[in-house]
Scaffold this motif. Structure first.
Motif: not given
Length: 139
Positions: A45-61, A85-96
């Motif tokens: 639904e929006g950008p994902l934190r790196m940790v959440r993306l890794a969890d969704e992919l079932r891989i370690v960060p 949370n300025r210590r966390s990084t979000l991953v945002v998909i681009t239009p491409r």
């Protein structure tokens, strides 16, 4: 074929599916891991934190870092600081990245259609149901 155990047959069919999928991803400049990451990002639904993306992919960060690096280098995703949370990084998909995610999804579907074309529609539906039943026990 009757002498092959179910696990071996499933492995062989999975390999054939993966080879067909990879062959369709190469022209897109993606590998299966990158395509999976794009799919998760596109479906979120929006950008994902790196940790959440890794969890969704079932891989370690730490395994996600080279995937996101490659997506970023190709202009398909970008990292942003999480304002909550300025210590966390979000991953945002681009239009491409979103567009390529759709093309990768089509590539996977086409590889499956080609592989399972030998089965009648009713057989494919039965197989889908059986595999979903097995998969459901691990969710």
């Amino acid at each position: 074929m009757a002498d092959k155990e179910l696990a071996e047959l499933l492995h062989l069919v999975g390999r054939r599916l993966r080879h067909g999928y990879v062959a369709r991803l190469v022209p897109l400049g993606l590998n299966p891991g990158q395509a999976r990451a794009l799919r998760v990002l596109a479906d979120a639904e929006g950008p994902l934190r790196m940790v959440r993306l890794a969890d969704e992919l079932r891989i370690v960060p730490r395994s996600l870092t080279p995937v996101v690096d490659a997506l970023e280098a190709a202009g398909l995703a970008r990292r942003e600081v999480d304002p909550a949370n300025r210590r966390s990084t979000l991953v945002v998909i681009t239009p491409r990245g979103r567009e390529l995610s759709g093309r990768a999804r089509d590539a996977r579907r086409q590889a499956g259609e080609e592989l399972f074309a030998v089965l009648a529609e009713a057989e494919r539906e039965q197989l889908r149901g059986l595999l979903a039943q097995v998969d459901a026990q691990f969710r």
